[in-house]
Design a protein around this motif. Structure first.
Motif, PDB file in Angstrom:
ATOM      1  N   TYR A  45      -2.412   4.482  40.587  1.00 41.67           N
ATOM      2  CA  TYR A  45      -2.505   3.402  41.373  1.00 41.67           C
ATOM      3  C   TYR A  45      -3.715   2.458  41.365  1.00 41.67           C
ATOM      4  O   TYR A  45      -3.785   1.328  41.578  1.00 41.67           O
ATOM      5  N   GLY A  46      -4.737   3.290  41.334  1.00 39.29           N
ATOM      6  CA  GLY A  46      -6.036   2.624  41.662  1.00 39.29           C
ATOM      7  C   GLY A  46      -6.461   1.746  40.334  1.00 39.29           C
ATOM      8  O   GLY A  46      -6.801   0.638  40.317  1.00 39.29           O
ATOM      9  N   VAL A  47      -5.804   2.142  39.238  1.00 41.93           N
ATOM     10  CA  VAL A  47      -6.181   1.238  37.948  1.00 41.93           C
ATOM     11  C   VAL A  47      -5.267   0.401  38.139  1.00 41.93           C
ATOM     12  O   VAL A  47      -5.743  -1.023  37.574  1.00 41.93           O
ATOM     13  N   ILE A  48      -4.104   0.436  38.612  1.00 43.60           N
ATOM     14  CA  ILE A  48      -3.330  -0.558  38.721  1.00 43.60           C
ATOM     15  C   ILE A  48      -3.477  -1.866  39.547  1.00 43.60           C
ATOM     16  O   ILE A  48      -3.807  -2.955  39.574  1.00 43.60           O
ATOM     17  N   LEU A  49      -4.043  -1.370  40.615  1.00 42.68           N
ATOM     18  CA  LEU A  49      -4.545  -2.297  41.572  1.00 42.68           C
ATOM     19  C   LEU A  49      -5.680  -3.166  41.126  1.00 42.68           C
ATOM     20  O   LEU A  49      -5.795  -4.205  41.757  1.00 42.68           O
ATOM     21  N   ILE A  92       0.932  -5.627  32.164  1.00 45.45           N
ATOM     22  CA  ILE A  92       0.893  -5.066  33.555  1.00 45.45           C
ATOM     23  C   ILE A  92       2.195  -6.066  34.140  1.00 45.45           C
ATOM     24  O   ILE A  92       2.140  -7.266  33.903  1.00 45.45           O
ATOM     25  N   ASN A  93       2.861  -5.512  35.079  1.00 46.25           N
ATOM     26  CA  ASN A  93       3.991  -6.316  35.599  1.00 46.25           C
ATOM     27  C   ASN A  93       3.207  -7.063  36.985  1.00 46.25           C
ATOM     28  O   ASN A  93       3.427  -6.480  37.951  1.00 46.25           O
ATOM     29  N   PRO A 287      11.587  -4.618  42.460  1.00 47.21           N
ATOM     30  CA  PRO A 287      10.429  -4.708  42.119  1.00 47.21           C
ATOM     31  C   PRO A 287       9.555  -3.292  42.169  1.00 47.21           C
ATOM     32  O   PRO A 287       8.545  -3.350  41.375  1.00 47.21           O
ATOM     33  N   PRO A 288       9.763  -2.377  42.881  1.00 44.77           N
ATOM     34  CA  PRO A 288       9.094  -1.024  42.759  1.00 44.77           C
ATOM     35  C   PRO A 288       9.200  -0.404  41.572  1.00 44.77           C
ATOM     36  O   PRO A 288       8.338   0.306  40.979  1.00 44.77           O
ATOM     37  N   THR A 289      10.294  -0.603  40.698  1.00 44.27           N
ATOM     38  CA  THR A 289      10.282   0.021  39.443  1.00 44.27           C
ATOM     39  C   THR A 289       9.425  -0.816  38.678  1.00 44.27           C
ATOM     40  O   THR A 289       8.786  -0.190  37.680  1.00 44.27           O
ATOM     41  N   LEU A 290       8.962  -1.927  38.920  1.00 43.28           N
ATOM     42  CA  LEU A 290       8.076  -2.481  38.012  1.00 43.28           C
ATOM     43  C   LEU A 290       6.576  -1.830  38.051  1.00 43.28           C
ATOM     44  O   LEU A 290       5.714  -1.611  37.221  1.00 43.28           O
ATOM     45  N   LEU A 291       6.273  -1.348  39.579  1.00 41.37           N
ATOM     46  CA  LEU A 291       5.073  -0.481  39.757  1.00 41.37           C
ATOM     47  C   LEU A 291       5.085   0.572  39.002  1.00 41.37           C
ATOM     48  O   LEU A 291       4.193   1.056  38.669  1.00 41.37           O
ATOM     49  N   MET A 295       2.334   2.408  36.569  1.00 38.62           N
ATOM     50  CA  MET A 295       1.629   3.333  36.680  1.00 38.62           C
ATOM     51  C   MET A 295       1.893   4.483  35.672  1.00 38.62           C
ATOM     52  O   MET A 295       0.955   5.295  35.417  1.00 38.62           O
ATOM     53  N   ARG A 296       2.992   4.529  34.826  1.00 40.74           N
ATOM     54  CA  ARG A 296       3.249   5.499  34.062  1.00 40.74           C
ATOM     55  C   ARG A 296       2.148   5.465  32.979  1.00 40.74           C
ATOM     56  O   ARG A 296       2.174   6.566  32.049  1.00 40.74           O
ATOM     57  N   HIS A 297       1.678   4.273  32.683  1.00 40.40           N
ATOM     58  CA  HIS A 297       0.729   4.163  31.264  1.00 40.40           C
ATOM     59  C   HIS A 297      -0.553   4.961  32.049  1.00 40.40           C
ATOM     60  O   HIS A 297      -1.315   5.225  30.981  1.00 40.40           O
TER      61      HIS A 297
END
Length: 377
Positions: A45-49, A92-93, A287-291, A295-297
């Protein structure tokens, strides 16, 4: 020897969680498995944020009053390869970041929301509007005919910037948490909560400001004089808007007023991260599915191994990510509850215990329909 008076046990239906917080524990049960899951998902999550934060701030700074920002997700790097990756959804979404921004914008709350409705804000943005459209009589005419239109666009830009600044802090906090876990410093869920709490406290007074450059000149949209800060004006409204209230997801609930599927009052909304079912829909309307897709990556290997040992292995990976993410959000919520409590939750003073009990029972009323029990199962 005089014994310290102890408060009576709570009779609230969520009493077990109240007592857990009063004992210095977290809303999420402590176990090595939970620690591994929470730290692993927060690392991803930190990487995505980090990516979300950079893009939101880019949009606020470089797409100011661009009414049709076709390339807003490109961060200024437009080339054929990146366009193809965008069209192929190999990216990234950033739509999820905007979903959160609009959720905060709609629910409001905090000093940022108050300032954006103030005369000071209106006075600050008028020069920016004139500078932006000084050679565009059509837009200046539109502004005169509909004086609320462009200010509303700028309010959104302020939320782009505000959320981007908030996520900048949270991204660094979660990456540091992972580093400390790898170094053997984080061993329990209370350790996780304490790390987050200390991070929130350290940046509590961090100023939230927003300045745009037009024609080589700076225009302050959120000036330092507005006294907007990280904790009370972005973090707390974010928890309220995204963790608790949220917005109904298109395709899973009817927006028809006659169907009565959406609460009449905004304050009754319970579509936030703490309530959401881990829906395997996968469409762009969820939208949460996009997150989860993002994160799966970036999942650490040790968390992927946990998922591979489940019955369906990686076939329902997004659902497993969603459930783990929800566990981590109960840890973040615990840190927020601790930080906002009137007194230390582990106090021995009877009057302070009573004040804390009233505070916690008020919050626990909102947890009755959350997924807190599933997270602890």
């Amino acid at each position: 020897m005089v014994s310290t008076p102890q408060i009576e046990p709570s009779k609230h239906q969520m009493a077990e969680f109240i007592h857990r917080l009063e004992a210095g524990e977290a809303l999420l049960r402590d176990s090595p498995e939970h620690v591994l899951e929470v730290v692993g998902i927060l690392k991803s999550y930190g990487v995505i944020l980090d990516a979300y934060s950079n893009n939101l701030i880019y949009i606020a700074d470089h797409q100011f009053l661009v009414l049709f920002p076709l390339f807003k997700y490109f961060n200024g790097e437009i080339n054929p390869g990146k366009v193809l990756k965008f069209l192929w959804h190999d990216r990234i979404n950033y739509e999820y970041a905007e979903y959160c921004m609009k959720g905060m914008f709609w629910h409001g709350g905090g000093g940022l929301d108050t300032y954006l409705d103030s005369p000071e804000f209106m006075a600050a943005i008028k020069p920016a509007i004139k500078a932006k459209f000084k050679l565009n009589p059509v837009m200046l005419g539109l502004d005169r005919a509909f004086p609320d239109f462009l200010p509303e666009q700028i309010r959104q830009m302020a939320y782009y910037s505000g959320l981007g600044q908030f996520w900048r802090v949270m991204s660094d906090m979660f990456i540091t948490l992972s580093d400390r876990y790898d170094a053997g410093e984080i061993k329990t869920i209370p350790d996780v909560v304490d790390h987050i709490l200390q991070g929130l406290v350290a940046d509590a007074s961090r100023p939230i400001t927003y300045t745009v450059k037009i024609g080589g000149k700076d225009y302050e949209i959120l000036p330092k004089s507005a006294n907007l800060t990280f904790l009370m004006d972005t973090a707390v409204p974010y928890v309220e808007a995204i963790f608790f209230r949220g917005t109904p997801f298109s395709g899973t609930i009817s927006y028809n007023a006659q169907a009565y599927q959406i609460p009449m009052f905004q304050s009754d909304f319970a579509y936030g991260a703490l309530y959401a079912d881990p829906l395997p829909i996968g469409s762009s309307g969820i939208p949460p599915t996009l997150l989860m897709q993002d994160m799966r990556h970036y999942l650490p290997d040790y968390l992927i191994e946990v998922y591979r040992k489940t019955l369906r292995k990686e076939e329902d990976l997004k659902i497993q990510i969603c459930e783990t993410f929800q566990k981590s959000m109960f840890c973040v919520t615990t840190a927020a509850l601790q930080g906002l409590a009137p007194h230390s939750l582990t106090t021995d003073d009877l009057e302070e215990q009573k004040a804390n009990r009233k505070y916690l029972e008020g919050w626990m009323n909102r947890f009755t329909k959350s997924r807190i029990r599933q997270a602890n199962a």
